[in-house]
Design an enzyme around this catalytic site. Structure first.
Site, mmCIF file in Angstrom:
data_model
loop_
_atom_site.group_PDB
_atom_site.id
_atom_site.type_symbol
_atom_site.label_atom_id
_atom_site.label_comp_id
_atom_site.label_asym_id
_atom_site.label_seq_id
_atom_site.Cartn_x
_atom_site.Cartn_y
_atom_site.Cartn_z
ATOM 1 N N ARG A 163 -0.526 -9.289 13.428
ATOM 2 C CA ARG A 163 -1.095 -8.361 12.435
ATOM 3 C C ARG A 163 -1.783 -9.118 11.289
ATOM 4 O O ARG A 163 -2.852 -8.716 10.821
ATOM 5 C CB ARG A 163 0.001 -7.446 11.887
ATOM 6 C CG ARG A 163 0.344 -6.339 12.871
ATOM 7 C CD ARG A 163 1.742 -5.816 12.673
ATOM 8 N NE ARG A 163 1.941 -5.157 11.403
ATOM 9 C CZ ARG A 163 3.146 -4.986 10.843
ATOM 10 N NH1 ARG A 163 4.220 -5.446 11.432
ATOM 11 N NH2 ARG A 163 3.249 -4.343 9.708
ATOM 12 N N ARG A 168 11.546 -5.430 5.130
ATOM 13 C CA ARG A 168 11.184 -4.019 4.895
ATOM 14 C C ARG A 168 12.121 -3.079 5.643
ATOM 15 O O ARG A 168 12.459 -3.299 6.798
ATOM 16 C CB ARG A 168 9.740 -3.781 5.326
ATOM 17 C CG ARG A 168 9.349 -2.302 5.301
ATOM 18 C CD ARG A 168 7.868 -2.089 5.221
ATOM 19 N NE ARG A 168 7.143 -2.508 6.406
ATOM 20 C CZ ARG A 168 5.812 -2.452 6.520
ATOM 21 N NH1 ARG A 168 5.078 -2.005 5.512
ATOM 22 N NH2 ARG A 168 5.216 -2.852 7.621
ATOM 23 N N ARG A 200 -9.894 -0.249 8.742
ATOM 24 C CA ARG A 200 -9.391 -1.608 8.992
ATOM 25 C C ARG A 200 -10.393 -2.450 9.776
ATOM 26 O O ARG A 200 -10.121 -3.625 10.039
ATOM 27 C CB ARG A 200 -8.098 -1.523 9.810
ATOM 28 C CG ARG A 200 -6.831 -1.504 8.981
ATOM 29 C CD ARG A 200 -5.660 -1.149 9.883
ATOM 30 N NE ARG A 200 -4.482 -1.868 9.566
ATOM 31 C CZ ARG A 200 -3.378 -1.322 9.036
ATOM 32 N NH1 ARG A 200 -3.351 -0.043 8.737
ATOM 33 N NH2 ARG A 200 -2.326 -2.043 8.816
ATOM 34 N N ARG A 256 11.149 -1.220 11.217
ATOM 35 C CA ARG A 256 10.072 -0.900 12.163
ATOM 36 C C ARG A 256 10.034 -1.921 13.298
ATOM 37 O O ARG A 256 10.234 -3.099 13.073
ATOM 38 C CB ARG A 256 8.727 -0.876 11.420
ATOM 39 C CG ARG A 256 8.416 0.472 10.819
ATOM 40 C CD ARG A 256 7.227 0.444 9.914
ATOM 41 N NE ARG A 256 6.077 -0.294 10.433
ATOM 42 C CZ ARG A 256 4.919 -0.411 9.781
ATOM 43 N NH1 ARG A 256 4.768 0.168 8.613
ATOM 44 N NH2 ARG A 256 3.924 -1.081 10.302
ATOM 45 N N LYS A 312 0.839 -1.215 0.000
ATOM 46 C CA LYS A 312 0.000 0.000 0.000
ATOM 47 C C LYS A 312 0.868 1.258 0.000
ATOM 48 O O LYS A 312 0.681 2.159 -0.820
ATOM 49 C CB LYS A 312 -0.933 0.017 1.234
ATOM 50 C CG LYS A 312 -1.872 -1.174 1.306
ATOM 51 C CD LYS A 312 -2.788 -1.099 2.515
ATOM 52 C CE LYS A 312 -2.073 -1.224 3.839
ATOM 53 N NZ LYS A 312 -1.415 -2.524 4.089
HETATM 54 P P1 ADP Z 1 1.263 -1.952 7.622
HETATM 55 O O1 ADP Z 1 2.132 -1.166 6.668
HETATM 56 O O2 ADP Z 1 1.976 -3.116 8.184
HETATM 57 O O3 ADP Z 1 -0.074 -2.301 7.066
HETATM 58 P P2 ADP Z 1 0.621 0.518 9.004
HETATM 59 O O4 ADP Z 1 1.805 1.413 8.921
HETATM 60 O O5 ADP Z 1 -0.520 0.808 8.106
HETATM 61 O O6 ADP Z 1 1.068 -1.005 8.862
HETATM 62 O O7 ADP Z 1 0.087 0.464 10.505
HETATM 63 C C1 ADP Z 1 0.958 0.153 11.556
HETATM 64 C C2 ADP Z 1 0.132 -0.083 12.809
HETATM 65 O O8 ADP Z 1 -0.607 1.119 13.148
HETATM 66 C C3 ADP Z 1 -0.913 -1.169 12.701
HETATM 67 O O9 ADP Z 1 -0.413 -2.483 12.955
HETATM 68 C C4 ADP Z 1 -1.913 -0.732 13.800
HETATM 69 O O10 ADP Z 1 -1.421 -1.065 15.088
HETATM 70 C C5 ADP Z 1 -1.873 0.790 13.667
HETATM 71 N N1 ADP Z 1 -2.905 1.246 12.707
HETATM 72 C C6 ADP Z 1 -2.725 1.800 11.497
HETATM 73 N N2 ADP Z 1 -3.893 2.059 10.892
HETATM 74 C C7 ADP Z 1 -4.857 1.642 11.751
HETATM 75 C C8 ADP Z 1 -6.280 1.602 11.718
HETATM 76 N N3 ADP Z 1 -6.972 2.033 10.648
HETATM 77 N N4 ADP Z 1 -6.932 1.109 12.798
HETATM 78 C C9 ADP Z 1 -6.284 0.674 13.881
HETATM 79 N N5 ADP Z 1 -4.941 0.661 13.984
HETATM 80 C C10 ADP Z 1 -4.230 1.131 12.936
HETATM 81 P P1 ADP Z 2 2.137 -1.907 3.214
HETATM 82 O O1 ADP Z 2 2.128 -0.391 3.224
HETATM 83 O O2 ADP Z 2 0.953 -2.478 2.510
HETATM 84 O O3 ADP Z 2 2.332 -2.494 4.563
HETATM 85 P P2 ADP Z 2 4.731 -1.615 1.867
HETATM 86 O O4 ADP Z 2 4.437 -0.732 0.709
HETATM 87 O O5 ADP Z 2 5.452 -1.029 3.019
HETATM 88 O O6 ADP Z 2 3.386 -2.372 2.341
HETATM 89 O O7 ADP Z 2 5.523 -2.891 1.311
HETATM 90 C C1 ADP Z 2 5.948 -3.931 2.177
HETATM 91 C C2 ADP Z 2 7.332 -4.433 1.767
HETATM 92 O O8 ADP Z 2 7.235 -5.122 0.525
HETATM 93 C C3 ADP Z 2 8.354 -3.313 1.550
HETATM 94 O O9 ADP Z 2 9.612 -3.801 1.951
HETATM 95 C C4 ADP Z 2 8.302 -3.069 0.041
HETATM 96 O O10 ADP Z 2 9.535 -2.569 -0.461
HETATM 97 C C5 ADP Z 2 8.011 -4.455 -0.492
HETATM 98 N N1 ADP Z 2 7.169 -4.459 -1.687
HETATM 99 C C6 ADP Z 2 6.165 -3.605 -2.012
HETATM 100 N N2 ADP Z 2 5.602 -3.946 -3.195
HETATM 101 C C7 ADP Z 2 6.261 -5.053 -3.615
HETATM 102 C C8 ADP Z 2 6.151 -5.904 -4.780
HETATM 103 N N3 ADP Z 2 5.231 -5.662 -5.735
HETATM 104 N N4 ADP Z 2 6.998 -6.947 -4.889
HETATM 105 C C9 ADP Z 2 7.917 -7.201 -3.927
HETATM 106 N N5 ADP Z 2 8.083 -6.455 -2.812
HETATM 107 C C10 ADP Z 2 7.256 -5.383 -2.664
#
Ligand code: ADP
Ligand code: ADP
Ligand code: ZN
Length: 237
Positions: A192, A148, A109, A181, A34
């Site tokens: 998660r 990541r 979420r 992270r 994302k």
């Molecule tokens: P990821 O990239 O792994 O999807 P995010 O950066 O979006 O993680 O979120 C990191 C953490 O922040 C989540 O695991 C949760 O604890 C909290 N968080 C983010 N967005 C939400 C949401 N919409 N509702 C509840 N908790 C959230």
């Molecule tokens: P989210 O925001 O959904 O948690 P991220 O954008 O942070 O996900 O991506 C999670 C990890 O996967 C990062 O290390 C990123 O560089 C990698 N990644 C993202 N898109 C791809 C893809 N299409 N193929 C392989 N690795 C990816």
């Protein structure tokens, strides 16, 4: 055209296309890509990027009261309570820079958050155009999250194998330092991914029923995922 987008939605979306802005939800499991896709979409469509995770991490870094509450949940891999998260988004969406289009990354979420967002959209006279569901099988997510690396300054995501920065340990965009992270460890990731399955995934049906869901194969090269999104948005505008 995706079968999930209804004719009614296309008509109402195209009616205001002359204003050429878009309100998008980026949906997907932790690690689906994302944040990575948000960076490109922001560049392409000049949208405001709203990542609730990033907002929480900033609040934690600044040691605000909300940051302290959020930290206890985030480190364990649990969701921050809905009332905190919804309040945060409510304040953010009312700001001026959201008027020309936004990307919600990581919100909603839970079903409750989705219903609150609907209410908020009515209050603020906002229409949601697309929910972009980036689909990646569960077994690929652990490797993505454990490798990541994130920019401490701008939040951009990299990967030690799949998306390396030009200079090791340094962000391509702002030259900030990269870090792992705290919640990208095995235990938190397991929680998660489980939470995603139980509480977040049901939203796919919710948005499919609203006729605004675009399904994207997230297990392709980063650029190919992006092209797929652009193409699907284009077809559906
Ligand atoms: P990821 O990239 O792994 O999807 P995010 O950066 O979006 O993680 O979120 C990191 C953490 O922040 C989540 O695991 C949760 O604890 C909290 N968080 C983010 N967005 C939400 C949401 N919409 N509702 C509840 N908790 C959230
Ligand atoms: P989210 O925001 O959904 O948690 P991220 O954008 O942070 O996900 O991506 C999670 C990890 O996967 C990062 O290390 C990123 O560089 C990698 N990644 C993202 N898109 C791809 C893809 N299409 N193929 C392989 N690795 C990816
Ligand atoms: Zn950066």
């Amino acid at each position: 055209m995706s079968q999930s987008v209804t004719i009614e939605h296309l008509i109402s979306t195209s009616k205001r296309r002359d204003t050429s802005y878009m309100n998008i939800i980026l949906f997907g499991a932790p690690g689906a890509g994302k944040g990575t896709q948000a960076v490109e979409l922001v560049k392409n469509y000049h949208l405001t990027h709203i990542s609730t995770g990033e907002m929480f991490r900033n609040a934690i870094a600044n040691q605000t009261a909300m940051g302290k509450v959020a930290n206890s949940y985030i480190t364990k891999g649990e969701l921050v309570p809905d009332e905190v998260t919804v309040g945060l988004v409510k304040e953010r969406l009312a700001q001026e820079d959201c008027k020309n289009g936004f990307i919600l990354d990581g919100f909603p979420r839970t079903l409750h958050q989705a219903r609150c967002l609907d209410k908020l959209c009515l209050e603020l006279n906002i229409q949601l155009d697309f929910v972009i569901d980036i689909e990646v099988p569960m077994n690929a997510l652990m490797e993505r999250l454990s490798g990541r690396r994130v920019c401490k300054v701008c939040g951009a995501s990299y990967h030690i194998l799949f998306n390396q920065p030009k200079v090791a340990g340094e962000c391509d965009i702002c030259h900030g330092p990269l870090y792992t992270r705290k919640d990208d460890n095995k235990e938190s990731v397991a929680v998660r991914l489980n939470t995603y399955q139980e509480q977040t995934k049901p939203l796919i049906e919710y948005y499919k029923n609203k006729g605004i869901l675009l399904e994207i194969n997230g297990q392709q090269e980063i650029n190919d995922v992006f092209q797929d999104i652009v193409n699907k948005i284009g077809v559906n505008l």
